[in-house]
Structures are given as C-alpha cells and as structure tokens.
Design a protein around this motif. Structure first.
Motif, PDB file in Angstrom:
ATOM      1  N   PHE A 346      -6.701  -7.149   4.902  1.00 34.62           N
ATOM      2  CA  PHE A 346      -6.334  -6.279   5.313  1.00 34.62           C
ATOM      3  C   PHE A 346      -5.560  -4.873   4.587  1.00 34.62           C
ATOM      4  O   PHE A 346      -5.304  -4.902   3.245  1.00 34.62           O
ATOM      5  CB  PHE A 346      -4.932  -6.114   6.831  1.00 34.62           C
ATOM      6  N   ARG A 347      -5.258  -3.234   5.522  1.00 39.63           N
ATOM      7  CA  ARG A 347      -4.324  -2.767   4.340  1.00 39.63           C
ATOM      8  C   ARG A 347      -3.284  -1.845   5.366  1.00 39.63           C
ATOM      9  O   ARG A 347      -3.847  -2.179   6.358  1.00 39.63           O
ATOM     10  CB  ARG A 347      -5.260  -1.219   4.297  1.00 39.63           C
ATOM     11  N   GLY A 348      -1.858  -2.860   4.751  1.00 43.90           N
ATOM     12  CA  GLY A 348      -1.008  -2.245   6.059  1.00 43.90           C
ATOM     13  C   GLY A 348      -0.164  -1.122   5.448  1.00 43.90           C
ATOM     14  O   GLY A 348      -0.482  -0.796   5.119  1.00 43.90           O
ATOM     15  N   PHE A 349       0.432  -0.647   7.198  1.00 44.44           N
ATOM     16  CA  PHE A 349       1.904   0.441   6.803  1.00 44.44           C
ATOM     17  C   PHE A 349       2.804   0.209   6.324  1.00 44.44           C
ATOM     18  O   PHE A 349       3.235  -1.681   7.850  1.00 44.44           O
ATOM     19  CB  PHE A 349       1.427   0.996   7.681  1.00 44.44           C
ATOM     20  N   LYS A 439       2.094   7.683  -0.392  1.00 48.25           N
ATOM     21  CA  LYS A 439       1.901   6.686  -1.408  1.00 48.25           C
ATOM     22  C   LYS A 439       0.898   5.321  -1.106  1.00 48.25           C
ATOM     23  O   LYS A 439       1.941   4.937   0.009  1.00 48.25           O
ATOM     24  CB  LYS A 439       3.035   5.974  -1.729  1.00 48.25           C
ATOM     25  N   TYR A 440       0.025   4.536  -1.774  1.00 44.50           N
ATOM     26  CA  TYR A 440      -0.819   3.787  -1.600  1.00 44.50           C
ATOM     27  C   TYR A 440      -0.811   2.358  -2.782  1.00 44.50           C
ATOM     28  O   TYR A 440      -1.075   3.307  -4.213  1.00 44.50           O
ATOM     29  CB  TYR A 440      -2.790   4.032  -1.650  1.00 44.50           C
ATOM     30  N   THR A 475       4.969  -6.432  -8.927  1.00 41.62           N
ATOM     31  CA  THR A 475       5.438  -5.565  -8.689  1.00 41.62           C
ATOM     32  C   THR A 475       5.063  -5.048  -7.225  1.00 41.62           C
ATOM     33  O   THR A 475       5.268  -4.135  -6.189  1.00 41.62           O
ATOM     34  CB  THR A 475       4.993  -4.399  -9.806  1.00 41.62           C
ATOM     35  N   LEU A 476       3.793  -5.463  -6.458  1.00 38.02           N
ATOM     36  CA  LEU A 476       2.957  -4.825  -5.364  1.00 38.02           C
ATOM     37  C   LEU A 476       4.227  -6.087  -4.282  1.00 38.02           C
ATOM     38  O   LEU A 476       4.352  -4.956  -3.098  1.00 38.02           O
ATOM     39  CB  LEU A 476       1.964  -5.520  -5.590  1.00 38.02           C
ATOM     40  N   ALA A 485       6.223   0.539   0.397  1.00 37.32           N
ATOM     41  CA  ALA A 485       5.117   0.633   0.382  1.00 37.32           C
ATOM     42  C   ALA A 485       4.238   1.362   1.649  1.00 37.32           C
ATOM     43  O   ALA A 485       4.223   0.503   2.254  1.00 37.32           O
ATOM     44  CB  ALA A 485       3.910  -0.628  -0.297  1.00 37.32           C
ATOM     45  N   PRO A 486       4.073   2.632   1.144  1.00 40.82           N
ATOM     46  CA  PRO A 486       3.822   3.056   2.845  1.00 40.82           C
ATOM     47  C   PRO A 486       2.201   2.810   3.860  1.00 40.82           C
ATOM     48  O   PRO A 486       2.275   2.196   4.689  1.00 40.82           O
ATOM     49  CB  PRO A 486       4.213   4.523   2.434  1.00 40.82           C
TER      50      PRO A 486
END
Lengths: 598, 332
Positions: A346-349, A439-440, A475-476, A485-486
C-alpha cells in the motif's frame, strides 16, 4: 608398471564398494534467496530466512498444516490446546518422547562432553516451554520478539520488568500465568481471552530451546542450535551455505494422510507417502543466493530442488498470459506451483498530517480523490508482469474479511478520473488549484524510482503534485515513526493467517512508532478491534472484520491494496513438494529421487 | 633507507589516525538509522535504548575512538558485528583468503598479458596488429563488468553443464583452496580443484575486464619508451626486436609498471565487489558492501581501517621499489 596398474584398478573397485553406502544417502539441496539467516537462535530471529533455517532444527508447540497452510495442527503437543474458559486459560499436553538432540563433537571449546548431563538427548518438559517463552522477556536478547507476548500472559509484563531490573535475570522466578501440572502438562493463563495467542505458539520465535544449550554456548548459541526438529545442525557458512542432517532421534511425525489432501493435490500424487515417518532425506543443504541469476541457473542445471521464479525469469518458465508452465519446462520434468502471499502492499497517509490527514469531509475527499486517480493494475502490469493481485481493503486474499473477488462495494479504487476530479472539487482543490506538492517518501531501492514516476504521472491527471523523497529504508522508517511522512510507501506481510493481524495496523493505541503507521484513530474502530481480539473464528467475527474493513475503505488512510503471487518451479527429482511461504517446517516432508537427476 | 622508512611511517601515523577519525565521524552522523535497520519498523523507546547500549553507542565518542585504535594496533577487532553477531576480526580473517584467491591470480595474469601486448603493440604501432588489438581493448573496456559476469555465468557454467553434462565451474559459493575454514573439516591442506571450480571463472572474467584498461596503459608507456634515444641506438647496433622489447624497453619502463601494479595491491585486499557479490564469494569486497548496506558500523570501520593501512603500506613500498628498479632514485 603393470603391477601398479592392477593395484590402481583394485583400489578403484574397493573405493567404489566402500563408497557405495555414502552414495545411497539422500541429499536435498534447497535455495535461500538472499544472504540467508542471521541467527539460528529463535528468540533473536525475525526474518523469513531466520525462520526457514530455525524451524528445521527447532519446533514450536503448533504448526501449520502442510495440506492447508492456513490451518494449524499440534506439533509438540498431543492435541490442539483446549480452553475451559473461552480463551482466557489454555491447557497444553506435550507429546511424550520428544527429545532434544545434541549433535556436536566433544570435547570442544565450549564443553568436554555432551550437554545433557553427559548425554546427547533429553526429553522436553513444560519447564522448557516456560524457559523458552521467558527468553522473549530477557533484555539480553534486545526484546526483539517481546511484542509477540507483550500484555498477553498474566503477570508476564511484571516478570519482565522485575527480572530485567534485577542484577541477574532469574529464569526460575515464577510467572503468574504459567502453571505446571506435570512434566508434560501445563496451563497458560492470559490477561484476557486473546485468540491470536494460538498463532503466536506456531511462530518460530516461540520455538522450544534447551537451557543447557543456551548456558553452554553462551554468546555462540546463535550458531550452535540444539533442538527437537527433524534435522540437526552440521555446518553453516554465513551468506554461503548451511548443512543439516536428519535427526536420528526425531519423534513420531508422519506424512499427512491421504484424505487430508485435496483432489487437485492427489492428482499431483502428493499423497503418495501418506502415513510414513519423516524426514525422508538424510541431509538437507541450503545454498544462499543474494542474486537471482545464479539461483535460476542452478535450478535449470538441476542442482537445487525447487525455486521461486524471480520476476525477470518468469517468461522463461511460464506463459505470461495464461501463467501455465511452458512446454519445454514440462518436457524436462519440471512442474510448476503458485501460492498467494499474505501481503498488504500500500501507500499510506499520515492521518495527523495537516493536508492529507484528518477525518473532516474535505480531507477525506482529498484522500479519496488520490486513491481514485491511482491505477494499481497499471502498476501490476508494468512492474510485476501482472502477477500480483489487486484487491480492496487491508485483508489479503484467503483470509476472513477479504472481499469476494477482491472487490468491495464502497471502495475508492481507481482509476475513476471523473469521480476523482469531483472529489478534488469537494476537497476544495479543483484541478489541484491551491494544493501545494505533497511530500511522498519511498525507499530508493529496486524499481521504486520508476514506480514513483508512474504515481506522479497518474496523480498529475487530477492536478495533484508530489514532492518526492526517495530515501534509504532506515530513513523511511524513521520519518514514518516520527509522523513526518504525509504519504509513504510500505508493505506488510501477515505474521499469522488471520485478518486481525492486518486490522491491528489501524488500531489507535498502535500509532507510530507502533504498527499503525497511518496514526488512524477512530474510537468506533478501536472498540470493534478490542472485541475481535477475544473472538474465535466464525461468521460473527467475519462480519465485524468486514465492518472494520468498510470503515477503512470510507476513510482511506491508505491507497491499496496488492498482494504478490509467488510462482515456483520444481525439478522432477524433488518429491512431495508443495511450496508455500506461510511457514517453513514442511521441508521434512520432501523426498528426492536420485534416479531422476540429470 | 631505514631512516627514510621510519620518517615515512611517522609521517603517515597522524594521517592514518585522521582517516579513522573521519570514518567514525561519518558513520555517527546518522547513527539512529543503524538502530532502525536492526530493530525493524516498530521499535519501542525501551528497545532503542537497549540496543544503543548493546552496540556501545552510549559510550563517549572518544572512548569509541580509543577502542577502534586499540583494535587496529592489536589487530584484534574483538567487537561483534551488529549484523552477524560474530567478532569482526573473525569475519575479516575468513574474508581475506577467498579474496586473495581471486585478486592475486587476476592481477598477475592481467599484468603479464597486458605488458606483453603493450610491448608488441608499441613495437608494431600503427600496423594492423596494433590497431586490431587496440580495438579489442576498447571493446573490452566498453562492456560493463556486469555483462561479463552474467554471460560468463550463463555460458561458463549453465550451458556447459546442460549441453556437455559436465560442470567445470560453480557459479555460486567458495570452498577453501588452502587449508580448511575454521570449524570445518577438510581432506587436505591444498585443494587446487576447488580453485578451478570456484575461482577460475571469476578470475577469467576479472582478467578480461581489466585487460582492456591495462593494455592501453602499458601500450602508451611502451610507445613513449620507443621514442627514446637508447632504442634508436640499440636498433642501430643491430639488436634483435625481442632483445629490445624484453630487455631494454621493459627494464626502462619498470617505474610506471611498478606504480600501476602497486596501486592495484590494496584492491587485492579490498576485493572485487561485483564478482564476489554475483558469485556469492564470501570475500572482503562482499563483506564490506554488505556491512555498508546493513549499516554494520564495526565491520565498516574495521574493513576501512585495514584497507587504509594497506594503501599506506603500499605507498611506502612503492617508494622503496622505485629505488630498487631505478638506481637514479635515492631514498633520503
């Protein structure tokens, strides 16, 4: 000269005769993709590769079924644990005759004689189970796997705090929830009924170890395993290879009965050795492959039994469209198998972010718009040869709560650009006007830069721009844990085959730096999560899973989802092979037919 | 000469200590990331503190520096790897032999062949032989190392194995050529077949890749020598071309040859990262790159300090060799 010639012939014949028994040994060579394990101490293990190696030597109380890896069965127990009070207290009965086996030569730098009072074996007891669980609480092992039992067992948190504060960790100190009835019988009382406790007992980190081995080898225990498993340790060159030999004292474990196999598996003759004692091979050799090409070539040369098919070699083995094995592979006796992984890609918010976070209608509309603009199928085709499975919700295929056919009503799954643009209007950003680049953060490795470019292109269609930051993995993690991390790219692989494990990712108290990387907090959701923790599988629980899933689909704390489908090729000489990555103690069921080796 | 050597060693000590200091400082800029790598996605503050203590990161910086310097001076490297949990010294001791088994033959073969080709080309410069060999050299240089590895593995191992039914080369792993690895049994002290099986293919690839660069370099050196007066004199005296090439030219070109070979020496220990990685050879190059990837600071520090020491020793030795091969050079 003639005499020398005769002598050589006679020597040769003698050597052949003497060598004959050694050649009859059944040796199984298997690959480990990457560098392999870091440690053979279960309590220090965390990776798939630690798991793969550890479970050949150590055993857990429960294990997955070879015939259906989503289900569990007893391994060191006579039967599945029972609970007289609906899951608060669990009663266990250890299988008699299970022995630890010490395979080392003596004397050595650690001991003068075998470690069990001069003997090579000792039967496991309830004390070994308590000892092994207590190791999870010992700070000496950096509490790497403490999360498995944290807040779960009655009095265990207190035990951990007291013992770690003391001058020396006392393994004989009592834990309120541990009750020994006899050497082979014991109970564990939990703080509250938690169904997942059974799954924890099937995870390799809770494998049963002998305190004599830990005491003897000290800091070197991680490379001197002594277990009850089907194989015993012989040698290990980190990042290169590992050799194990069949445990001569392995307890009674039999190949699954014929009626346990599905008709499809029976058609593949997987049931043939039903009822026979395992392991079948005398020696198991692991080869580590940090790169895919050597692994694939070794498989093609027939030197390893089976292999995962790396994406770039997929067209060499399978038809890309039908996913059927290619005829030339079948002609060589190779067979294929596929297995869906319990993945949540996934890509999280970050729900606490001032732009994309929040529970108001505008913020929600922005996340819904972003999700609707993304075309995950394009990602799948471009980067995974179409091999992945795209689905709605956080629960991977095969588990309760996963929507039928992977599609759930009410999901904001793209691509639906018209609706996405409408949602952008609702969010107050028509065509992205007034919205600064978001920012991604993503890992810079692999094809992540290319995936990010595709994501940028897809989102540009609704006017959303990204401020891309490709960083190293640490770092992530750090940014996500610090809520900086938005939007971020992550993946989750289920620890055990229950949707609860994935739903826990959105439980409020698990917020970052916990597993709730989205910092999703909704009291209604949390209350439902606390409810399902104590429920056993059933329709009622599944209905709640679906309710929780639908809440997430509406709030969109992530863009998703995808799961990998793993494809395997198996050489003709490897028998009984049904590869799965849900667990790894199935290697004991494998056999080899050397007459079919090329 | 001894006075010169002592002076040089004294001169390099502060430089070496500075290198160690810089390496330590660089690694500690973002030390938290190393902790995150070890603890995974969801560490608790309690775990972070525990591991910080366990890794020795709670000690003052100067204490950590002192430990490293002591390890280097005693060559002990007793600290355990954060990634592999084994003493760093043990890792390095085990990594050096496989690396040398590949880099030493590669260097010797490459240097010998390249020098010979360089001589032949320079003596035939401008002719078809020179042009042909130089085109081959440029072609060799232009292809990526990775392509050689992939093709080498495919044809050198897989195709030979499948088509001919023999497996002359392994494309994976390493077995000791001289003596057993620690904790492992071995039939004898010398296993030359292990070298053929595990090292020969990487060596061939290494030679093919390096030859392009080296041949061009040595040709340039030799061409320059060809224009010297002593060559004209030798030709005028009727010396044979063999004698001119291998006696006069080679002797006079030794300074650049020595420089080039000596510069390569530290890389013998550093290993070839690509070859070791793709052939799963547990050498120094792979150890170093794995340590960097996994942020295993004790191993990075140790490998860099060993590498730096070798570079310094090589520089000093090169000066000494200059004096030996060229009587005009005086060490004072």
């Amino acid at each position: 000269m003639r005499r020398i010639g005769h002598s050589l012939i006679i020597s040769g014949v003698l050597c052949s005769v003497l060598a004959a028994p050694a050649m009859a040994q059944k040796v199984l060579q298997l690959p480990i993709r990457t560098d392999g394990p870091k440690s053979l101490d279960p309590v220090e293990g965390s990776t798939t590769y630690d798991n793969m190696a550890c479970v050949q030597i150590y055993e857990t109380l429960l294990t997955n079924k070879y015939t259906d890896p989503l289900k569990y069965e007893p391994l060191l127990l006579t039967e599945m644990p029972t609970s007289p009070d609906n899951g608060k207290t669990w009663h266990f009965h250890l299988k008699p005759g299970v022995l630890f086996y010490d395979p080392y030569t003596y004397p050595n730098e650690f001991a003068k004689e075998p470690i069990f009072d001069g003997s090579r074996t000792r039967a496991i007891t309830a004390d070994d189970v308590f000892y092994s669980l207590k190791r999870l609480a010992d700070e000496e092992y950096e509490l790497e796997n403490w999360w498995l039992v944290k807040d779960t067992i009655l009095g265990f948190n207190e035990f951990k705090d007291e013992q770690n504060a003391a001058a020396e960790f006392d393994y004989s100190a009592p834990v309120e929830g541990f009750r020994k009835i006899s050497d082979l019988e014991f109970e564990i009382e939990l703080t509250q009924p938690v169904y997942r406790f059974n799954y924890v007992l099937g995870m390799f980190q809770t494998s049963i170890v002998a305190h004599e081995a830990v005491d003897t080898f000290g800091d070197d225990f991680f490379r001197h395993p002594v277990g009850t498993g089907p194989f015993v340790f012989e040698s290990w060159t980190p990042k290169k290879d590992m050799a194990l030999v069949a445990n001569p004292k392995y307890h009674d474990v039999y190949y699954p009965a014929r009626d346990e196999w599905s008709s499809e598996d029976r058609r593949r003759r997987l049931h043939r050795p039903a009822g026979k004692q395992v392991p079948f091979v005398d020696r198991l050799e692991f080869m580590m492959f940090p790169q895919d090409q050597p692994m694939w070539l070794e498989f093609q040369a027939g030197n390893i039994g089976y292999t995962q098919v790396p994406d770039e070699f997929f067209p060499q083995a399978f038809d890309k469209r039908t996913k059927e094995l290619l005829p030339d592979q079948s002609a060589r006796g190779v067979s294929g198998h596929s297995d869906r992984l319990l993945d949540f890609i996934f890509r999280g918010f970050n729900m606490e972010d001032p732009v994309v976070g929040g529970y108001g209608e505008k913020a929600k509309a922005l996340r819904q718009a972003i999700s609707l603009a993304m075309d995950l199928n394009e990602f799948n085709e471009t980067f995974y040869s179409g091999l992945n499975v795209v689905y709605d919700g956080p629960i991977p295929p095969g588990l309760d709560g996963h929507p039928e056919d992977g599609r759930a009503a009410g999901a904001y799954q793209g691509p639906n650009l018209a609706l996405a643009r409408q949602k952008m209007n609702e969010a107050g950003y028509p065509n992205g006007e007034g919205l600064a680049p978001i920012k991604y953060l993503a890992n810079r490795g692999g094809n992540s830069p290319e995936q990010t470019e595709l994501m940028e292109r897809q989102l540009a269609r609704i006017g959303v721009r990204l401020d891309v930051q490709l960083v190293d993995f640490s770092t992530l993690i750090e940014s996500v844990n610090k809520k900086n991390a938005p939007i971020f790219s992550f993946a989750w692989s289920s620890d055990y085959p229950d949707g609860e494990n994935n739903l826990a990712l959105f439980y409020g108290p698990n917020e970052a730096p916990g597993a709730n990387h989205y910092n999703y907090k909704r009291a209604e959701y949390d209350a439902l999560y606390e409810r399902i923790l104590t429920m056993s599988p059933g329709e009622e629980r599944t209905a709640i899973y679906e309710q929780m899933r639908d809440m997430l689909l509406e709030d969109v704390p992530y863009i998703g989802s995808m799961a990998r489908e793993r494809h395997y090729t198996i050489n003709e000489w490897l028998l009984n092979c049904r590869p799965t990555e849900r667990y790894y103690s199935w290697f004991k069921f494998l056999d080899v037919d050397d007459s079919k080796r090329r | 000469m001894w006075a010169y050597l002592v002076r040089r060693v004294l001169y390099y000590i502060p430089l070496y200590l500075s290198i160690l200091l810089v390496v330590m400082l660089m690694l500690r800029v973002n030390v938290d990331s190393a902790i995150m790598v070890k603890l995974g996605k969801n560490p608790t503050p309690e775990q972070i503190e525990l591991i910080r203590t366990d890794m020795g990161l709670d000690k003052p910086f100067l204490t950590q520096y002192y430990i490293l310097v002591k390890d280097v001076l005693t060559l002990s490297f007793e600290q355990r790897s954060w990634d592999q949990s084994v003493p760093v010294g043990e890792m390095i001791r085990k990594a050096i032999p496989p690396t040398l088994m590949i880099t030493l033959p590669s260097l010797a073969i490459t240097a010998t062949i390249s020098i010979a080709i360089g001589l032949v080309c320079s003596f035939n410069r401008g002719r078809w032989l020179d042009r042909g060999l130089m085109i081959l050299a440029v072609l060799g240089m232009s292809v990526s190392y990775l392509v050689y590895i992939i093709i080498g593995q495919y044809f050198g191992a897989s195709v030979l194995s499948q088509e001919m039914g023999v497996l002359p080369f392994e494309i994976q792993g390493y077995e000791p050529v001289i003596g057993p690895l620690e904790g492992e049994s071995s039939a004898g002290l010398l296993n030359p077949m292990n070298w053929v099986k595990y090292c020969m293919l990487p060596v061939i690839i290494g030679v093919v890749v390096a030859m392009g660069y080296d041949t061009r370099f040595y040709r340039a050196v030799m061409v320059e020598e060809c224009t010297r007066d002593y060559i004209t004199t030798a030709l005028a005296k009727g010396a044979s071309s063999k004698k001119i090439m291998f006696v006069h030219m080679l002797k006079n070109a030794l300074i650049p040859i020595v420089t080039r070979v000596m510069i390569s020496l530290p890389f013998l220990i550093g290993g070839s990262i690509l070859v070791e990685y793709y052939f799963s050879i547990p050498g120094m190059g792979r150890t170093m790159i794995d340590a960097i990837n996994s942020k295993d600071f004790p191993v990075v520090q140790a490998t860099v300090s060993v590498f730096a020491a070798f570079v310094i020793i090589t520089v000093i030795l090169t000066d000494v060799l200059y004096a030996l091969v060229d009587p005009r050079v005086r060490l004072s």
